[in-house]
Motif scaffolding. Structure first.
Motif, PDB file in Angstrom:
ATOM      1  N   VAL A  54      -4.033  10.321  10.568  1.00 59.80           N
ATOM      2  CA  VAL A  54      -3.374  10.822   9.346  1.00 59.80           C
ATOM      3  C   VAL A  54      -3.035   9.657   8.413  1.00 59.80           C
ATOM      4  N   SER A  55      -2.509   8.581   8.988  1.00 65.28           N
ATOM      5  CA  SER A  55      -2.127   7.438   8.146  1.00 65.28           C
ATOM      6  C   SER A  55      -3.343   6.813   7.469  1.00 65.28           C
ATOM      7  N   MET A  56      -4.471   6.748   8.164  1.00 63.31           N
ATOM      8  CA  MET A  56      -5.675   6.191   7.543  1.00 63.31           C
ATOM      9  C   MET A  56      -6.123   7.052   6.360  1.00 63.31           C
ATOM     10  N   GLY A  57      -5.979   8.380   6.497  1.00 63.33           N
ATOM     11  CA  GLY A  57      -6.311   9.258   5.385  1.00 63.33           C
ATOM     12  C   GLY A  57      -5.413   9.023   4.189  1.00 63.33           C
ATOM     13  N   LEU A  58      -4.130   8.792   4.438  1.00 68.58           N
ATOM     14  CA  LEU A  58      -3.196   8.509   3.345  1.00 68.58           C
ATOM     15  C   LEU A  58      -3.531   7.186   2.667  1.00 68.58           C
ATOM     16  N   PHE A  59      -3.877   6.176   3.448  1.00 70.71           N
ATOM     17  CA  PHE A  59      -4.278   4.887   2.863  1.00 70.71           C
ATOM     18  C   PHE A  59      -5.507   5.070   1.971  1.00 70.71           C
ATOM     19  N   ALA A  60      -6.484   5.807   2.479  1.00 70.63           N
ATOM     20  CA  ALA A  60      -7.722   5.990   1.720  1.00 70.63           C
ATOM     21  C   ALA A  60      -7.469   6.721   0.405  1.00 70.63           C
ATOM     22  N   GLY A  61      -6.479   7.609   0.392  1.00 69.39           N
ATOM     23  CA  GLY A  61      -6.192   8.372  -0.819  1.00 69.39           C
ATOM     24  C   GLY A  61      -5.172   7.731  -1.736  1.00 69.39           C
ATOM     25  N   ALA A  62      -4.615   6.582  -1.341  1.00 67.22           N
ATOM     26  CA  ALA A  62      -3.556   5.946  -2.133  1.00 67.22           C
ATOM     27  C   ALA A  62      -4.091   5.434  -3.464  1.00 67.22           C
ATOM     28  N   ARG A  63      -3.383   5.800  -4.520  1.00 61.13           N
ATOM     29  CA  ARG A  63      -3.707   5.315  -5.864  1.00 61.13           C
ATOM     30  C   ARG A  63      -2.502   4.657  -6.522  1.00 61.13           C
ATOM     31  N   GLY A  64      -1.485   4.397  -5.729  1.00 63.49           N
ATOM     32  CA  GLY A  64      -0.276   3.774  -6.243  1.00 63.49           C
ATOM     33  C   GLY A  64       0.689   3.503  -5.097  1.00 63.49           C
ATOM     34  N   LEU A  65       1.868   3.015  -5.435  1.00 61.07           N
ATOM     35  CA  LEU A  65       2.828   2.576  -4.436  1.00 61.07           C
ATOM     36  C   LEU A  65       3.319   3.719  -3.546  1.00 61.07           C
ATOM     37  N   GLY A  66       3.473   4.924  -4.090  1.00 58.08           N
ATOM     38  CA  GLY A  66       4.041   6.039  -3.337  1.00 58.08           C
ATOM     39  C   GLY A  66       3.265   6.357  -2.076  1.00 58.08           C
ATOM     40  N   LEU A  67       1.958   6.615  -2.208  1.00 53.67           N
ATOM     41  CA  LEU A  67       1.147   6.939  -1.032  1.00 53.67           C
ATOM     42  C   LEU A  67       0.968   5.729  -0.112  1.00 53.67           C
ATOM     43  N   LEU A  68       0.987   4.534  -0.685  1.00 56.70           N
ATOM     44  CA  LEU A  68       0.898   3.335   0.139  1.00 56.70           C
ATOM     45  C   LEU A  68       2.098   3.250   1.082  1.00 56.70           C
ATOM     46  N   LEU A  69       3.284   3.528   0.546  1.00 55.96           N
ATOM     47  CA  LEU A  69       4.489   3.535   1.375  1.00 55.96           C
ATOM     48  C   LEU A  69       4.419   4.643   2.432  1.00 55.96           C
ATOM     49  N   ALA A  70       3.960   5.826   2.044  1.00 60.34           N
ATOM     50  CA  ALA A  70       3.861   6.941   2.992  1.00 60.34           C
ATOM     51  C   ALA A  70       2.879   6.608   4.112  1.00 60.34           C
ATOM     52  N   ALA A  71       1.747   6.019   3.754  1.00 60.50           N
ATOM     53  CA  ALA A  71       0.742   5.666   4.754  1.00 60.50           C
ATOM     54  C   ALA A  71       1.282   4.636   5.733  1.00 60.50           C
ATOM     55  N   ARG A  72       1.985   3.644   5.196  1.00 59.25           N
ATOM     56  CA  ARG A  72       2.534   2.592   6.056  1.00 59.25           C
ATOM     57  C   ARG A  72       3.597   3.164   6.997  1.00 59.25           C
ATOM     58  N   ALA A  73       4.379   4.131   6.496  1.00 58.66           N
ATOM     59  CA  ALA A  73       5.419   4.739   7.323  1.00 58.66           C
ATOM     60  C   ALA A  73       4.813   5.545   8.471  1.00 58.66           C
ATOM     61  N   VAL A  74       3.810   6.356   8.172  1.00 59.63           N
ATOM     62  CA  VAL A  74       3.172   7.156   9.222  1.00 59.63           C
ATOM     63  C   VAL A  74       2.461   6.246  10.218  1.00 59.63           C
ATOM     64  N   GLN A  75       1.849   5.188   9.720  1.00 55.00           N
ATOM     65  CA  GLN A  75       1.190   4.234  10.606  1.00 55.00           C
ATOM     66  C   GLN A  75       2.202   3.597  11.554  1.00 55.00           C
ATOM     67  N   GLY A  76       3.351   3.209  11.037  1.00 57.47           N
ATOM     68  CA  GLY A  76       4.379   2.613  11.877  1.00 57.47           C
ATOM     69  C   GLY A  76       4.867   3.568  12.944  1.00 57.47           C
ATOM     70  N   LEU A  77       5.045   4.837  12.573  1.00 61.37           N
ATOM     71  CA  LEU A  77       5.481   5.831  13.554  1.00 61.37           C
ATOM     72  C   LEU A  77       4.432   6.005  14.652  1.00 61.37           C
ATOM     73  N   ALA A  78       3.156   5.980  14.268  1.00 58.05           N
ATOM     74  CA  ALA A  78       2.075   6.100  15.257  1.00 58.05           C
ATOM     75  C   ALA A  78       2.118   4.953  16.257  1.00 58.05           C
ATOM     76  N   VAL A  79       2.272   3.741  15.760  1.00 52.70           N
ATOM     77  CA  VAL A  79       2.315   2.574  16.638  1.00 52.70           C
ATOM     78  C   VAL A  79       3.568   2.605  17.508  1.00 52.70           C
ATOM     79  N   GLY A  80       4.718   2.965  16.925  1.00 49.69           N
ATOM     80  CA  GLY A  80       5.946   3.027  17.700  1.00 49.69           C
ATOM     81  C   GLY A  80       5.887   4.067  18.800  1.00 49.69           C
ATOM     82  N   LEU A  81       5.275   5.205  18.502  1.00 49.53           N
ATOM     83  CA  LEU A  81       5.138   6.263  19.501  1.00 49.53           C
ATOM     84  C   LEU A  81       4.261   5.820  20.660  1.00 49.53           C
ATOM     85  N   ALA A  82       3.185   5.110  20.355  1.00 47.26           N
ATOM     86  CA  ALA A  82       2.195   4.759  21.381  1.00 47.26           C
ATOM     87  C   ALA A  82       2.513   3.483  22.144  1.00 47.26           C
ATOM     88  N   THR A  83       3.375   2.623  21.613  1.00 47.82           N
ATOM     89  CA  THR A  83       3.546   1.285  22.175  1.00 47.82           C
ATOM     90  C   THR A  83       4.030   1.294  23.617  1.00 47.82           C
TER      91      THR A  83
END
Length: 418
Positions: free
Chosen positions: A91-120
């Motif tokens: 999901v986070s990779m999809g958000l990164f790919a669709g980012a066209r500004g700071l808002g989606l970039l922040l959302a993508a980074r947040a979901v990515q962090g949650l994914a890593v934290g969950l799996a670590t």
């Protein structure tokens, strides 16, 4: 049917390498934005302070995942937690790919962090549990080398794509979606390794363990008997990941400044050099005693930091690159030694919990100093901020070295009197 029973025929070794691939891939994807930050700055007019906030948001959400779900795999099992983490990563990779500004970039980074934290926590514990019996030290080695391999590959791979591929801010993430999908299939097929995972999904889809509904997150605890050693060893973890956080957020920008280059590959290559040297050191020291490895790594970190300060003082790109390699070797050795010593403190039923606790400190060390460095960069400039940051980390490394040497002496003394 119990999930472990469903995969009982899955070879132990194949599951180990599946989890290792997940670790490398998650760390690879986490470092990819670092190589793209300079491009994002130019396209969207972002300051260094904003970039470090984007980076820190990732670390903060990793922490949230660790604190909420760090020990969850100890009861639910490694496979379901790893699978959920990989779905979030896609999901986070999809958000990164669709980012066209700071808002989606922040959302993508947040979901990515949650994914890593969950799996670590699940990744760290599964690697220890699925370690091939013929190579008992391999689990701790992959746990410590996996992040550096992933970070290095992410830095150089993203740098190549940014410099030479079309639409790098889209193509990079689409490639990662495919890679995550492949590893998700591997996780579904691997055997369950958690010793306390007794249940599976019931008819209603709820997850049970030992006949009870147990989906609540668990509090991370450090065993009372291990807290003294944990406090000493965690100093090294903090020092190591403070350096990692700086390089992943501002390292490419600093490298381009010293190299006087506009080639994006140079920024990614700097991250890859740090991580590559770390990986080489971990491979060379894989059979060295844990505390001795940590001491060697701390000496390397101090040497590398001194060389970085020299390179910044001279404004010399060659000295800075040599310093980065030395710093990376120290980083890899210090992380390997401290992680191996820390992993020995955990009982089997609490491996996920202790691993998560280690990474809580690691990601705090990555995020807070990086944010402060970004804020000071806006005020004092990148060069002066880098000098101050490296000097502060050097003081921390000296303290960690002193504490680790005392711990090693005490351990030898206890061994000789046992």
């Amino acid at each position: 049917m119990h999930p472990a029973a469903h995969t009982a025929s899955a070879p132990r070794g194949s599951g180990f390498w599946v989890v290792g691939a997940v670790l490398v891939l998650l760390m690879l994807s986490s470092s990819v934005p670092s190589a793209l930050y300079v491009l994002y700055q130019q396209k969207w007019g972002l300051s260094s302070g904003v970039i470090t906030v984007v980076f820190a948001l990732y670390a903060v959400t990793v922490l949230a995942g660790l604190l909420l779900f760090g020990s969850l795999s100890d009861t639910l099992g490694r496979r379901p937690v790893l699978g959920a983490g990989l779905v979030l990563a896609i999901v986070s990779m999809g958000l990164f790919a669709g980012a066209r500004g700071l808002g989606l970039l922040l959302a993508a980074r947040a979901v990515q962090g949650l994914a890593v934290g969950l799996a670590t926590g699940a990744m760290g514990a599964a690697l220890l549990e699925l370690t091939p019996r013929s190579r008992p030290a391999l689990g701790a080695q992959v746990n410590s080398a996996g992040p550096t391999i992933g970070i290095g590959l992410g830095g150089i791979g993203a740098g190549l794509l940014v410099q030479y591929a079309p639409a790098p801010t889209v193509l990079t993430y689409l490639l990662l979606v495919g890679a995550f999908a492949v590893t998700l299939v591997g996780v579904v097929r691997m055997r369950e390794s958690a010793p306390d995972a007794r249940g599976g999904p019931d008819a209603a889809g709820a997850v049970t363990s030992r006949g009870r509904l147990r989906i609540a997150p668990h509090r991370i605890r450090i065993p009372a008997a291990a807290r003294g050693r944990f406090a000493v060893l965690i100093l090294t973890i903090v020092a190591v990941w403070s350096v990692g956080g700086f390089y992943l957020s501002l390292g490419p920008h600093l490298a381009l400044s010293l190299l006087r280059s506009t080639n994006y590959l140079a920024g990614g290559a700097t991250v890859a050099l740090l991580a590559g040297a770390a990986t080489v050191a971990q491979l060379l020291l894989g059979r060295t005693e844990a505390l001795r490895t940590a001491v060697i790594g701390l000496l390397g970190l101090l040497s590398g930091l001194a060389l970085v300060l020299l390179g910044l003082g001279l404004g010399s790109a060659p000295v800075f690159l040599v310093a980065t390699a030395v710093l990376g070797a120290g980083w890899g050795a210090a992380f390997l030694g401290s992680f191996r010593a820390l992993s020995a403190l955990a009982e089997p039923a609490h491996r996920g919990e202790l691993t998560a606790a280690v990474y809580v400190f690691a990601y705090l060390a990555m995020s807070l100093p990086a944010v402060l460095a970004g804020l000071f960069t806006n005020i004092h400039g990148l060069h002066r901020t880098s000098v101050g940051f490296m000097a502060a980390v050097a003081a921390m490394c000296a303290l960690a070295l002193f504490a680790t040497l005392r711990l090693a002496a005490r351990t030898r003394s206890e061994g000789s009197t046992a």
